[in-house]
Design an enzyme around this catalytic site. Structure first.
Site, PDB file in Angstrom:
ATOM      1  N   ARG A 107       7.491 -12.502  -1.209  1.00  0.00           N
ATOM      2  CA  ARG A 107       6.413 -12.230  -2.176  1.00  0.00           C
ATOM      3  C   ARG A 107       5.988 -13.567  -2.743  1.00  0.00           C
ATOM      4  O   ARG A 107       6.808 -14.281  -3.335  1.00  0.00           O
ATOM      5  CB  ARG A 107       6.893 -11.303  -3.288  1.00  0.00           C
ATOM      6  CG  ARG A 107       5.959 -11.286  -4.480  1.00  0.00           C
ATOM      7  CD  ARG A 107       6.253 -10.191  -5.461  1.00  0.00           C
ATOM      8  NE  ARG A 107       5.879  -8.906  -4.908  1.00  0.00           N
ATOM      9  CZ  ARG A 107       5.815  -7.778  -5.628  1.00  0.00           C
ATOM     10  NH1 ARG A 107       6.131  -7.796  -6.903  1.00  0.00           N
ATOM     11  NH2 ARG A 107       5.465  -6.639  -5.075  1.00  0.00           N
ATOM     12  N   HIS A 134      -1.328  -6.460  -0.095  1.00  0.00           N
ATOM     13  CA  HIS A 134      -0.022  -5.831  -0.349  1.00  0.00           C
ATOM     14  C   HIS A 134       0.192  -4.726   0.704  1.00  0.00           C
ATOM     15  O   HIS A 134       0.181  -3.542   0.385  1.00  0.00           O
ATOM     16  CB  HIS A 134      -0.004  -5.265  -1.761  1.00  0.00           C
ATOM     17  CG  HIS A 134       1.358  -4.934  -2.291  1.00  0.00           C
ATOM     18  ND1 HIS A 134       2.537  -5.233  -1.610  1.00  0.00           N
ATOM     19  CD2 HIS A 134       1.750  -4.326  -3.443  1.00  0.00           C
ATOM     20  CE1 HIS A 134       3.562  -4.821  -2.335  1.00  0.00           C
ATOM     21  NE2 HIS A 134       3.124  -4.264  -3.439  1.00  0.00           N
ATOM     22  N   GLN A 137       2.815  -1.706   0.439  1.00  0.00           N
ATOM     23  CA  GLN A 137       2.449  -0.670  -0.524  1.00  0.00           C
ATOM     24  C   GLN A 137       1.545   0.386   0.118  1.00  0.00           C
ATOM     25  O   GLN A 137       1.739   1.588  -0.065  1.00  0.00           O
ATOM     26  CB  GLN A 137       1.717  -1.322  -1.710  1.00  0.00           C
ATOM     27  CG  GLN A 137       1.275  -0.326  -2.764  1.00  0.00           C
ATOM     28  CD  GLN A 137       2.456   0.288  -3.493  1.00  0.00           C
ATOM     29  OE1 GLN A 137       3.317  -0.429  -3.982  1.00  0.00           O
ATOM     30  NE2 GLN A 137       2.517   1.614  -3.575  1.00  0.00           N
ATOM     31  N   ASP A 225      -5.076   0.400 -10.212  1.00  0.00           N
ATOM     32  CA  ASP A 225      -3.987  -0.572 -10.357  1.00  0.00           C
ATOM     33  C   ASP A 225      -4.224  -1.313 -11.668  1.00  0.00           C
ATOM     34  O   ASP A 225      -5.273  -1.152 -12.311  1.00  0.00           O
ATOM     35  CB  ASP A 225      -3.994  -1.530  -9.139  1.00  0.00           C
ATOM     36  CG  ASP A 225      -2.811  -2.491  -9.109  1.00  0.00           C
ATOM     37  OD1 ASP A 225      -1.834  -2.269  -9.853  1.00  0.00           O
ATOM     38  OD2 ASP A 225      -2.864  -3.477  -8.351  1.00  0.00           O
ATOM     39  N   CYS A 266       0.172   1.956  -7.665  1.00  0.00           N
ATOM     40  CA  CYS A 266       1.327   1.320  -7.022  1.00  0.00           C
ATOM     41  C   CYS A 266       2.446   1.016  -8.017  1.00  0.00           C
ATOM     42  O   CYS A 266       3.595   0.826  -7.606  1.00  0.00           O
ATOM     43  CB  CYS A 266       0.897   0.047  -6.297  1.00  0.00           C
ATOM     44  SG  CYS A 266       0.290  -1.242  -7.398  1.00  0.00           S
ATOM     45  N   ARG A 294       8.192   3.586  -0.626  1.00  0.00           N
ATOM     46  CA  ARG A 294       8.331   2.165  -0.310  1.00  0.00           C
ATOM     47  C   ARG A 294       9.618   1.957   0.482  1.00  0.00           C
ATOM     48  O   ARG A 294       9.666   1.192   1.449  1.00  0.00           O
ATOM     49  CB  ARG A 294       8.384   1.323  -1.592  1.00  0.00           C
ATOM     50  CG  ARG A 294       7.116   1.297  -2.415  1.00  0.00           C
ATOM     51  CD  ARG A 294       6.002   0.560  -1.730  1.00  0.00           C
ATOM     52  NE  ARG A 294       6.348  -0.822  -1.422  1.00  0.00           N
ATOM     53  CZ  ARG A 294       6.306  -1.837  -2.291  1.00  0.00           C
ATOM     54  NH1 ARG A 294       5.900  -1.631  -3.525  1.00  0.00           N
ATOM     55  NH2 ARG A 294       6.622  -3.071  -1.911  1.00  0.00           N
TER      56      ARG A 294
HETATM   57  N1   CP Z   1       4.323  -1.845  -6.463  1.00  0.00           N
HETATM   58  C1   CP Z   1       5.087  -2.945  -6.407  1.00  0.00           C
HETATM   59  O1   CP Z   1       5.017  -3.754  -5.491  1.00  0.00           O
HETATM   60  O2   CP Z   1       5.959  -3.061  -7.460  1.00  0.00           O
HETATM   61  P1   CP Z   1       6.866  -4.320  -7.818  1.00  0.00           P
HETATM   62  O3   CP Z   1       5.953  -5.401  -8.326  1.00  0.00           O
HETATM   63  O4   CP Z   1       7.787  -3.804  -8.887  1.00  0.00           O
HETATM   64  O5   CP Z   1       7.605  -4.760  -6.588  1.00  0.00           O
HETATM   65  N1  NVA Z   2      -2.146  -6.083  -8.284  1.00  0.00           N
HETATM   66  C1  NVA Z   2      -0.795  -6.197  -8.785  1.00  0.00           C
HETATM   67  C2  NVA Z   2       0.135  -5.414  -7.905  1.00  0.00           C
HETATM   68  C3  NVA Z   2       1.569  -5.422  -8.358  1.00  0.00           C
HETATM   69  C4  NVA Z   2       2.473  -4.653  -7.438  1.00  0.00           C
HETATM   70  C5  NVA Z   2      -0.401  -7.648  -8.865  1.00  0.00           C
HETATM   71  O1  NVA Z   2      -0.661  -8.409  -7.917  1.00  0.00           O
HETATM   72  O2  NVA Z   2       0.141  -8.051  -9.905  1.00  0.00           O
END
Ligand code: CP
Ligand code: NVA
Length: 308
Positions: A107, A134, A137, A225, A266, A294
């Protein structure tokens, strides 16, 4: 060896195969404790590295638990604690890690980091979120929709709010899975035009509708989101809240969609900002099924990457 970098760079037939495998994996675990190993232990003896340059709850725990259920050992690494955060190149990091581990999930902020890691790694690399997308997800989300409503092909999905990284992966998925996608939000927060154009060029029906109530007419799925993502400057917070307030998912907006429309987010959510608690905890919400899936979807992705 296969990387899982994005939905739009993975063959549609392979994506469908991953969803099918995820459903089988989920069914096979019914009634087990979370820590109980899978019967076949497909990742027995493997070492999985999970690298986080941003915070995470779901991605971190679901990848870790999933890898362990399949017999792997895992290490969760914080980007800032690695030399990666102190000047070592991504290419060198990729070559070094490939000598120690069998699979890397990352990530990160810049998509370029993910792509460079994949280019120089000798082991599969999985995208656990970048500023731009992502994909894990959306695999879980498609699995979740289909569990509740059957095939997503031909359905109408409405994204309301910020045209962010999660929205981008929905755009990528529209062509691959054959659903229609309507984006509703303020123009400054539109999804990347290139992603919209690419989805349309691949045959997806993509609409942009500024009126959220018109947008959700006939919707089978309403998705939103957070209004401020992890990579967005905190200084943008107040402006974004003002821009996005009309796009909040509340009971009135859900009432304008199909009566059997599902609601997805998400997570993590800012309750009563992008979606009200009444919707999040209401009968149309499947947010915790998304979170559970997930685990199953990513187990299938890890197996697909390693060909096991
Ligand atoms: N939805 C998601 O990716 O959550 P986290 O940021 O908690 O991993
Ligand atoms: N759009 C959000 C998703 C988190 C899972 C972010 O990037 O912070």
């Amino acid at each position: 060896m296969r990387h899982f970098l994005d939905i739009n760079t993975t063959d549609a037939g392979e994506l469908r195969g991953i969803i099918d495998m995820a459903r089988q994996i989920k069914a096979a675990r019914r009634g087990r404790f979370k820590g109980a190993p899978d019967d076949d232990l497909p990742l027995d003896g493997r070492m999985v590295a999970l690298i986080f340059e941003k915070p995470s709850t779901r991605t971190r725990v679901s990848f870790d638990v999933g890898a362990r259920q399949m017999g792997a050992q895992t290490m969760v690494l914080s980007g800032t604690d690695m030399q990666l955060g102190h000047g070592e190149t991504i290419a060198d990091t990729a070559r070094v890690l490939s000598r120690y581990v069998d699979l890397i999930m990352i990530r990160t902020y810049e998509e370029a980091t993910l792509l460079e890691l994949a280019e120089y790694a000798d082991v599969p690399v999985i995208n656990g979120l970048t500023n731009r997308s992502h994909p894990c997800q959306i695999m879980a989300d498609i699995m979740t929709f289909e569990e509740h409503r059957g095939p997503i092909t031909g359905k109408k999905v409405v994204w309301t709010g910020d045209g962010n990284n999660v929205c981008a992966s929905f755009l990528h998925a529209a062509a691959a899975f054959g659903f229609d996608l309507t984006f509703t939000g303020p123009p400054p927060l539109d999804p990347e035009p290139g992603f919209v154009a690419e989805a349309r060029a691949r045959g997806a029906h993509i609409e942009i509708e500024r009126d959220p109530f018109k947008a959700v007419e006939g919707a089978d799925l309403v998705v939103t989101d957070t209004w401020v993502s992890m990579h967005d400057p905190q200084s943008a917070r107040e402006r974004r809240h003002n821009q996005l307030r009309p796009y909040q998912v509340n009971e009135a907006l859900m009432a304008a969609a199909r009566p059997d429309a599902l609601f997805m987010h998400c997570l993590p959510a800012h309750r009563d900002d992008e979606a009200t608690s009444a919707v999040m905890d209401g009968p149309q919400s499947v947010i915790f099924d998304e979170a559970e899936n997930r685990l199953h979807a990513q187990k299938a992705i890890m197996r697909w990457c390693l060909g096991v």
